[in-house]
Write an enzyme that holds these catalytic residues in place. Structure first.
Site, PDB file in Angstrom:
ATOM      1  N   TYR A 148       0.647  -1.120   0.109  1.00 56.45           N
ATOM      2  CA  TYR A 148       0.165  -0.693  -0.051  1.00 56.45           C
ATOM      3  C   TYR A 148       0.712   1.582   0.088  1.00 56.45           C
ATOM      4  O   TYR A 148       0.307   1.907  -0.672  1.00 56.45           O
ATOM      5  CB  TYR A 148      -1.041  -0.168   1.480  1.00 56.45           C
ATOM      6  CG  TYR A 148      -2.033   1.399   1.434  1.00 56.45           C
ATOM      7  CD1 TYR A 148      -3.048   1.272   0.256  1.00 56.45           C
ATOM      8  CD2 TYR A 148      -1.628   2.140   2.198  1.00 56.45           C
ATOM      9  CE1 TYR A 148      -3.558   2.713   0.541  1.00 56.45           C
ATOM     10  CE2 TYR A 148      -2.153   3.444   2.371  1.00 56.45           C
ATOM     11  CZ  TYR A 148      -3.365   3.524   1.495  1.00 56.45           C
ATOM     12  OH  TYR A 148      -3.882   4.410   1.650  1.00 56.45           O
ATOM     13  N   TYR A 417      18.104  33.719   1.130  1.00 57.29           N
ATOM     14  CA  TYR A 417      17.489  33.987   1.338  1.00 57.29           C
ATOM     15  C   TYR A 417      16.441  32.839   1.529  1.00 57.29           C
ATOM     16  O   TYR A 417      15.802  32.631   2.025  1.00 57.29           O
ATOM     17  CB  TYR A 417      16.547  34.791  -0.403  1.00 57.29           C
ATOM     18  CG  TYR A 417      15.274  34.601  -0.697  1.00 57.29           C
ATOM     19  CD1 TYR A 417      14.464  35.826   0.395  1.00 57.29           C
ATOM     20  CD2 TYR A 417      14.365  33.496  -0.974  1.00 57.29           C
ATOM     21  CE1 TYR A 417      12.787  35.710  -0.053  1.00 57.29           C
ATOM     22  CE2 TYR A 417      13.432  34.012  -1.881  1.00 57.29           C
ATOM     23  CZ  TYR A 417      12.785  34.580  -0.976  1.00 57.29           C
ATOM     24  OH  TYR A 417      11.259  34.400  -1.608  1.00 57.29           O
TER      25      TYR A 417
END
Length: 528
Positions: A148, A417
């Protein structure tokens, strides 16, 4: 009216998806294995809707399904690949080859084949939307969910690959990754004593399992124009599970919370949102959209233009503060004045930020580096701290922090940044895990290149080349400030009630791209 095809439509999540789209005015084509059940459920939605039974593990059935749906109802505008085989909780040594193959046939191959067939028409028409229901298990592994979890991880990467391939055709492909949901699938696992939901609730910062309608809202959002600039993205809706990484319980949940069983009543008071950096750009667009939706705005900016921006917003009762988010005293004064005026904040949107100097690292000064961190991280933390102090006594509120694509893929020499925006993503997770028990949600938005005055100034200053940038964006265009505002409006609404700790990338597919050369295929569209 859009034609929306939903697979796995008879299960708990599937029915919630179909119901939401039908209520919104779309025509829903209900698809599951049992034809009679599909038709019966479609009839409950109204005369405009239809049901078609199909075995999605068979390619000939998928081809028949698409042909029958399009002949009877016209082109499919939205495809929701929701059908799945759930986890069996089988030990690795006990896995059967048949069960493994069946899981991948339904959870991976079937979505691919169905998407392939429907995308043929979408490509010819120049647009469409595909949303795949993945799972948190495809991101965070768990024992005994081998087939799964692996199939859902594969579905997530398939989502990104198809998004990149078809972005230039106007087709958006995204995925939703739910955490635990109160569905028959989970109820069956509990009945078989394969999962202890009491332990699960204590592992979730929000202290409860999600409802099907909360997942349906996420899927509806991804299929809506609000997500216009999102493709190749994964929206995690897990109550904060992924954000929590500490030892012990994430919550002290006991019993079954009422919000797990049914949707709480929506608030009736006029909502108030504080937006930093609201004078222009994304902040202004966000303030304007929320004001149009009836919110009262509190605009905060160091720019003196904040007064003019807020005064131009529709509605009344808005507040303006000229303040520097780096100043602890100034931010504290903002919140003190709000409290003195009896203003209750429902949302705090930490948008204010600055760009860096684009200097080579060996030439950067400490002052320039620290200024970026001071504004983008420390300023955000100060505003968030005051918002938490303001919201905690009332027991509700949403905080939105601003990250960036540079947090995922750093841009040299923009080290300050990039580092500051990575900090924001981790900060968001830390806060979400801590504050969920107080009724607060914390999320982050990570924009790509957006057509703001700041970005245009970078181009004019020779810092960036927007033609090259557009070629690197799978959708071939910069986003608009309104695209980010629309995502924020969703995240602070009740429709996002089970989303906390998540970062939502709104980047035209930028962060999904891992290839070489140009990401946009074909001739670039004219800039808007």
């Amino acid at each position: 009216m859009r034609n929306v095809l939903v697979t796995g439509a008879i299960g708990g999540l599937g029915q919630a998806i179909c119901t939401l789209f039908a209520e919104a005015g779309d025509r829903v084509i209900v698809v599951d294995r049992d034809d009679a059940q599909c038709r019966a459920f479609a009839a409950t939605l109204g005369a405009a809707h239809a049901g078609i039974g199909a075995d999605l593990s068979r390619e000939d059935e998928i081809i028949r399904l698409v042909r029958e749906a399009e002949q009877a109802h016209g082109p499919v505008d939205v495809l929701i690949n929701n059908a799945a085989i759930g986890p069996t909780m089988t030990a690795t040594a006990d896995m059967s080859l048949e069960a493994i193959r069946q899981t991948f046939a339904v959870n991976l191959t079937a979505p691919f084949l169905l998407t392939r067939e429907i995308a043929k028409g979408m490509t010819q028409r120049g647009g469409g939307v595909i949303v795949n229901t993945a799972s948190l298990a495809g991101i965070v592994p768990n024992p005994k969910r081998n087939a799964y979890a692996a199939s859902k991880a594969a579905l997530i990467n398939l989502t990104k690959a198809l998004a990149l391939e078809w972005a230039h055709n106007g087709i958006r492909v995204n995925a939703l990754a739910p955490g635990y949901i109160r569905t028959p699938m989970v109820a069956e696992l509990e009945a078989k004593k394969l999962v202890d939901l009491a332990l699960v609730r204590r592992r979730i910062p929000m202290g409860r399992i999600g409802r099907p309608d909360e997942m349906a809202q996420g899927i509806y959002f991804l299929a809506s124009p609000q997500a216009r600039y999102m493709t190749g993205a994964v929206l995690v809706v897990d109550g904060g599970w992924q954000a929590f990484n500490a030892a012990g319980d994430a919550s002290s949940a006991a019993g079954v919370p009422g919000a797990e069983l049914s949707r709480p009543a929506s608030t009736t008071h006029r909502r108030t949102a504080l937006v930093t950096g609201a004078a222009r750009g994304i902040g202004e667009a966000t303030a304007r959209l929320l004001a149009q939706q009836g919110w009262r705005l509190v605009g905060v900016d160091a720019d003196s233009g904040i007064e003019e921006t807020v005064s131009s917003l529709p509605g009344d009762g808005h507040r303006t503060f000229q303040a520097d988010i780096r100043s602890e005293s100034e931010i504290q004064q903002v919140f003190a004045k709000l409290a003195a005026q009896g203003i209750v904040l429902d949302a705090a949107i930490n948008n204010a930020a600055i760009a860096d100097t684009f200097m080579p690292s060996i030439e950067q000064t400490r002052e320039a580096f620290e200024k970026v961190v001071e504004v983008n991280v420390i300023g955000t933390m100060l505003c968030a701290r005051e918002a938490v102090r303001h919201m905690t006594p009332q027991g509700y509120g949403v905080i939105v922090n601003f990250a960036s694509i540079t947090a995922h893929t750093p841009f040299p020499p923009r080290n300050a940044y990039s580092a500051s925006k990575a900090a924001i993503i981790n900060l968001t997770g830390c806060m979400a895990g801590e504050l969920a028990s107080a009724g607060l949600r914390v999320v982050a938005v990570a924009p790509g290149y957006i057509a703001t005055a700041g970005v245009k100034a970078l181009e004019q200053g020779g810092k960036i080349d927007l033609t090259s940038i557009r070629q690197r964006i799978p959708m071939g265009a910069l986003g608009e400030p309104e695209d980010i505002a629309a995502v924020i409006a969703f995240l602070i609404s009740d429709r996002a009630s089970y989303i906390t700790g998540s970062t939502v990338f709104v980047d035209g597919g930028w962060t999904a791209f891992g290839g070489t050369g140009a990401a946009f295929q074909g001739e670039l569209p004219e800039p808007q």
